[in-house]
Design an enzyme around this catalytic site. Structure first.
Site: not given
Ligand SMILES: NC(=O)c1ccc[n+]([C@@H]2O[C@H](COP(=O)([O-])OP(=O)(O)OC[C@H]3O[C@@H](n4cnc5c(N)ncnc54)[C@H](O)[C@@H]3O)[C@@H](O)[C@H]2O)c1
Length: 253
Positions: A39, A91, A157, A161, A192
């Protein structure tokens, strides 16, 4: 039901400091894997520490997945510490304030593509040779429902994706026969930090998000992580190059 089905295996999870990534890292560890948490944020160390406290094996490697040199350092640290790599869940992701294409700052577009598309490419570039050395395994790339349909205000975004799904399919075709099953996952909205921050700014979005998901609610992070881990188990042994939708019916409408 928990099993130790990943005993003796090593998993790497990016974006493991929060949300779905933290949930996936915890589930991998509970099921016996040694876990490398990657991270940008030091929060990854707190999650790794909580896994170690619970009796698991975990290390934290700070890296920006948008920087190839930092990704190779993280993968090297994982293999150096744990001796092999079997699974990766790519992720890491971020949200950005809504802006239509004509108004979107170039920096916002670039960061979305750098982190959520190029970042997945850099990760796979370094993970694949190490997983091949281990005799095969699985990679899961995080796309989104927004990898399958448009979403106004989120062009960077959505483009990243959609790109992840194409990248996943291509890599799957290249490495499936060598024993690496590569798939993508397309989550709907999960509760989240990413989502909480947007809902905080726009409170009416909470009810709107529930309405958008035909199942009547948004997901808990572990519900998404479960599906990502399933793609790493032998129970998904014939699944290759798929974009698995885990979204409470969001894109089925
Ligand atoms: N939460 C949702 O509703 C949702 C829906 C569809 C897809 N997603 C995808 O799921 C994945 C996780 O999302 P989440 O909701 O758990 O988000 P989150 O914000 O809770 O966690 C994301 C993590 O990624 C880390 N991060 C961000 N940029 C980074 C980088 N450049 N290098 C390393 N780490 C980095 C952040 O520090 C954070 O800890 C993402 O790819 C997001 O696009 C989430």
């Amino acid at each position: 039901m928990t099993t130790r089905e990943f005993e003796g295996r090593v998993a790497l999870v990016t974006g493991a400091g929060s949300g779905i990534g933290a949930a996936a890292a915890r589930l991998f560890a509970e099921r016996g894997a040694k876990v490398a948490l990657v991270d940008l944020d030091e929060a990854g160390e707190a999650v790794a520490a909580s896994i170690r406290k619970a009796g698991g094996e975990a290390l934290f490697a700070r890296a920006d997945v948008a920087v190839d040199e930092q990704v190779v350092a993280a993968v090297t640290a994982a293999v150096g510490e744990f001796g092999r790599l079997d699974y990766a869940y790519n992720n890491a992701g971020l949200s950005a304030p809504p802006a239509h294409v004509g108004d979107m700052p170039v920096a916002q577009w670039r960061r979305a593509i750098d982190v959520m598309l190029s970042g997945v490419f850099y990760c796979m570039r370094h993970e694949i040779p190490r997983i091949l050395e281990s005799g095969g395994g699985a990679i899961v790339n995080c796309a989104s429902g927004a990898g399958l349909i448009g979403f106004p205000g989120q062009a960077g975004y959505v483009a990243a994706k959609h790109g992840v799904i194409g990248l996943t399919k291509t890599a799957a075709l290249e490495y499936g026969v060598q024993g690496i099953r590569i798939n993508a996952i397309c989550p709907g909205t999960a509760r989240t930090a990413m989502v909480e921050s947007v809902v905080k700014e726009t409170p009416e979005l909470d009810a709107e998000l529930r309405r958008l998901h035909p199942i009547g609610r948004i997901a808990e992070p572990a519900e998404i992580a479960e599906a990502a881990l399933w793609l790493c188990t032998e129970r998904s042994s014939f699944v290759l190059g798929s974009a698995l939708v885990v979204d409470g019916g969001y894109v089925a409408q």
